[in-house]
Motif scaffolding. Structure first.
Motif, PDB file in Angstrom:
ATOM      1  N   ILE A  52       0.838  -1.188   0.000  1.00 26.75           N
ATOM      2  CA  ILE A  52       0.000   0.000   0.000  1.00 26.75           C
ATOM      3  C   ILE A  52       0.880   1.248   0.000  1.00 26.75           C
ATOM      4  O   ILE A  52       2.104   1.148   0.161  1.00 26.75           O
ATOM      5  CB  ILE A  52      -0.957   0.003   1.203  1.00 26.75           C
ATOM      6  N   SER A  53       0.269   2.393  -0.149  1.00 26.19           N
ATOM      7  CA  SER A  53       1.045   3.625  -0.263  1.00 26.19           C
ATOM      8  C   SER A  53       1.872   3.900   0.983  1.00 26.19           C
ATOM      9  O   SER A  53       2.956   4.478   0.897  1.00 26.19           O
ATOM     10  CB  SER A  53       0.121   4.812  -0.550  1.00 26.19           C
ATOM     11  N   GLY A  54       1.391   3.446   2.138  1.00 23.25           N
ATOM     12  CA  GLY A  54       2.134   3.655   3.380  1.00 23.25           C
ATOM     13  C   GLY A  54       3.278   2.685   3.584  1.00 23.25           C
ATOM     14  O   GLY A  54       4.096   2.877   4.490  1.00 23.25           O
ATOM     15  N   GLY A  55       3.309   1.624   2.761  1.00 21.42           N
ATOM     16  CA  GLY A  55       4.427   0.694   2.830  1.00 21.42           C
ATOM     17  C   GLY A  55       4.115  -0.672   3.376  1.00 21.42           C
ATOM     18  O   GLY A  55       4.950  -1.581   3.282  1.00 21.42           O
ATOM     19  N   ASN A  56       2.935  -0.880   3.947  1.00 13.84           N
ATOM     20  CA  ASN A  56       2.591  -2.221   4.435  1.00 13.84           C
ATOM     21  C   ASN A  56       2.514  -3.198   3.265  1.00 13.84           C
ATOM     22  O   ASN A  56       2.023  -2.859   2.190  1.00 13.84           O
ATOM     23  CB  ASN A  56       1.260  -2.193   5.178  1.00 13.84           C
ATOM     24  N   THR A  57       2.981  -4.412   3.512  1.00 13.81           N
ATOM     25  CA  THR A  57       3.070  -5.406   2.452  1.00 13.81           C
ATOM     26  C   THR A  57       2.288  -6.669   2.788  1.00 13.81           C
ATOM     27  O   THR A  57       1.992  -6.948   3.955  1.00 13.81           O
ATOM     28  CB  THR A  57       4.526  -5.794   2.194  1.00 13.81           C
ATOM     29  N   ASN A  58       1.987  -7.433   1.727  1.00 15.01           N
ATOM     30  CA  ASN A  58       1.292  -8.702   1.878  1.00 15.01           C
ATOM     31  C   ASN A  58       1.872  -9.652   0.838  1.00 15.01           C
ATOM     32  O   ASN A  58       2.120  -9.240  -0.304  1.00 15.01           O
ATOM     33  CB  ASN A  58      -0.209  -8.516   1.647  1.00 15.01           C
ATOM     34  N   TYR A  59       2.099 -10.916   1.225  1.00 17.67           N
ATOM     35  CA  TYR A  59       2.719 -11.888   0.329  1.00 17.67           C
ATOM     36  C   TYR A  59       1.920 -13.181   0.265  1.00 17.67           C
ATOM     37  O   TYR A  59       1.316 -13.601   1.246  1.00 17.67           O
ATOM     38  CB  TYR A  59       4.136 -12.239   0.802  1.00 17.67           C
ATOM     39  N   ALA A  60       1.983 -13.822  -0.888  1.00 22.47           N
ATOM     40  CA  ALA A  60       1.476 -15.181  -0.986  1.00 22.47           C
ATOM     41  C   ALA A  60       2.370 -16.095  -0.155  1.00 22.47           C
ATOM     42  O   ALA A  60       3.587 -15.874  -0.061  1.00 22.47           O
ATOM     43  CB  ALA A  60       1.483 -15.640  -2.445  1.00 22.47           C
ATOM     44  N   ASP A  61       1.788 -17.110   0.444  1.00 23.58           N
ATOM     45  CA  ASP A  61       2.573 -18.019   1.277  1.00 23.58           C
ATOM     46  C   ASP A  61       3.728 -18.644   0.509  1.00 23.58           C
ATOM     47  O   ASP A  61       4.795 -18.895   1.071  1.00 23.58           O
ATOM     48  CB  ASP A  61       1.673 -19.120   1.843  1.00 23.58           C
ATOM     49  N   SER A  62       3.522 -18.897  -0.757  1.00 21.93           N
ATOM     50  CA  SER A  62       4.520 -19.590  -1.567  1.00 21.93           C
ATOM     51  C   SER A  62       5.791 -18.764  -1.793  1.00 21.93           C
ATOM     52  O   SER A  62       6.824 -19.326  -2.193  1.00 21.93           O
ATOM     53  CB  SER A  62       3.930 -19.979  -2.922  1.00 21.93           C
ATOM     54  N   VAL A  63       5.733 -17.446  -1.563  1.00 24.08           N
ATOM     55  CA  VAL A  63       6.910 -16.608  -1.815  1.00 24.08           C
ATOM     56  C   VAL A  63       7.437 -15.928  -0.560  1.00 24.08           C
ATOM     57  O   VAL A  63       8.471 -15.248  -0.610  1.00 24.08           O
ATOM     58  CB  VAL A  63       6.616 -15.541  -2.900  1.00 24.08           C
ATOM     59  N   LYS A  64       6.757 -16.096   0.562  1.00 21.80           N
ATOM     60  CA  LYS A  64       7.202 -15.464   1.807  1.00 21.80           C
ATOM     61  C   LYS A  64       8.622 -15.893   2.147  1.00 21.80           C
ATOM     62  O   LYS A  64       8.972 -17.067   2.077  1.00 21.80           O
ATOM     63  CB  LYS A  64       6.260 -15.824   2.951  1.00 21.80           C
ATOM     64  N   GLY A  65       9.426 -14.904   2.508  1.00 18.04           N
ATOM     65  CA  GLY A  65      10.815 -15.192   2.862  1.00 18.04           C
ATOM     66  C   GLY A  65      11.755 -15.225   1.678  1.00 18.04           C
ATOM     67  O   GLY A  65      12.982 -15.243   1.858  1.00 18.04           O
ATOM     68  N   ARG A  66      11.215 -15.250   0.457  1.00 18.24           N
ATOM     69  CA  ARG A  66      12.055 -15.288  -0.738  1.00 18.24           C
ATOM     70  C   ARG A  66      11.915 -14.029  -1.592  1.00 18.24           C
ATOM     71  O   ARG A  66      12.881 -13.577  -2.197  1.00 18.24           O
ATOM     72  CB  ARG A  66      11.711 -16.509  -1.597  1.00 18.24           C
ATOM     73  N   PHE A  67      10.703 -13.495  -1.646  1.00 22.67           N
ATOM     74  CA  PHE A  67      10.428 -12.313  -2.461  1.00 22.67           C
ATOM     75  C   PHE A  67      10.222 -11.093  -1.566  1.00 22.67           C
ATOM     76  O   PHE A  67       9.681 -11.213  -0.460  1.00 22.67           O
ATOM     77  CB  PHE A  67       9.169 -12.515  -3.301  1.00 22.67           C
ATOM     78  N   THR A  68      10.603  -9.925  -2.076  1.00 19.75           N
ATOM     79  CA  THR A  68      10.386  -8.674  -1.361  1.00 19.75           C
ATOM     80  C   THR A  68       9.825  -7.639  -2.323  1.00 19.75           C
ATOM     81  O   THR A  68      10.433  -7.363  -3.365  1.00 19.75           O
ATOM     82  CB  THR A  68      11.697  -8.145  -0.754  1.00 19.75           C
ATOM     83  N   ILE A  69       8.681  -7.084  -1.964  1.00 18.17           N
ATOM     84  CA  ILE A  69       8.079  -6.016  -2.755  1.00 18.17           C
ATOM     85  C   ILE A  69       8.432  -4.667  -2.127  1.00 18.17           C
ATOM     86  O   ILE A  69       8.487  -4.545  -0.897  1.00 18.17           O
ATOM     87  CB  ILE A  69       6.545  -6.189  -2.865  1.00 18.17           C
ATOM     88  N   SER A  70       8.689  -3.681  -2.970  1.00 20.37           N
ATOM     89  CA  SER A  70       8.975  -2.336  -2.491  1.00 20.37           C
ATOM     90  C   SER A  70       8.462  -1.340  -3.520  1.00 20.37           C
ATOM     91  O   SER A  70       8.134  -1.722  -4.647  1.00 20.37           O
ATOM     92  CB  SER A  70      10.474  -2.150  -2.253  1.00 20.37           C
TER      93      SER A  70
END
Length: 121
Positions: A52-70
């Protein structure tokens, strides 16, 4: 005309890394949520990660710990750093953005054209 342009896809070996970029161009007022989705052959498009615009993120379980969105709000850009890639990550990756073009008004979701990521030895 609002456009989302992705880049950074390609062929990588298992365990490797890629960084996807998506830049929003055109006349806009603000961007709310931004995200990455992917679609593998024969499968439905699925959520990978959102921010979101404030920076909070959400990930699919399959990519948690491997992918980073910014995101970089000054550049109207969203990124996806993908590490420890697996063959099952192979897909076309799409970015999207919930964009408000004018005030007052309603936001609308726009999609990029997609970029191919192939993980194979």
């Amino acid at each position: 005309q609002v456009q989302l342009v992705e880049s950074g896809g390609g062929l990588v070996q298992p365990g490797g890394s890629l960084r996807l970029s998506c830049v929003v161009s055109g006349s806009i007022y603000s961007i709310n949520d931004m995200g990455w989705y992917r679609q593998a052959p024969g499968k439905q498009r699925e959520l990978v990660a959102t921010i979101i615009s404030g920076g909070n993120t959400n990930y699919a379980d399959s990519v948690k710990g491997r992918f980073t969105i910014s995101r970089n709000n000054a550049k109207n850009a969203v990124y996806l750093q993908m590490n420890s890639l697996k063959p099952e990550d192979t897909a076309v990756y799409y970015c999207n953005a919930d964009i408000l073009k004018v005030v007052p008004g309603f936001s609308q979701v726009y999609w990029g054209q997609g970029t191919q990521v192939t993980v194979s030895s």
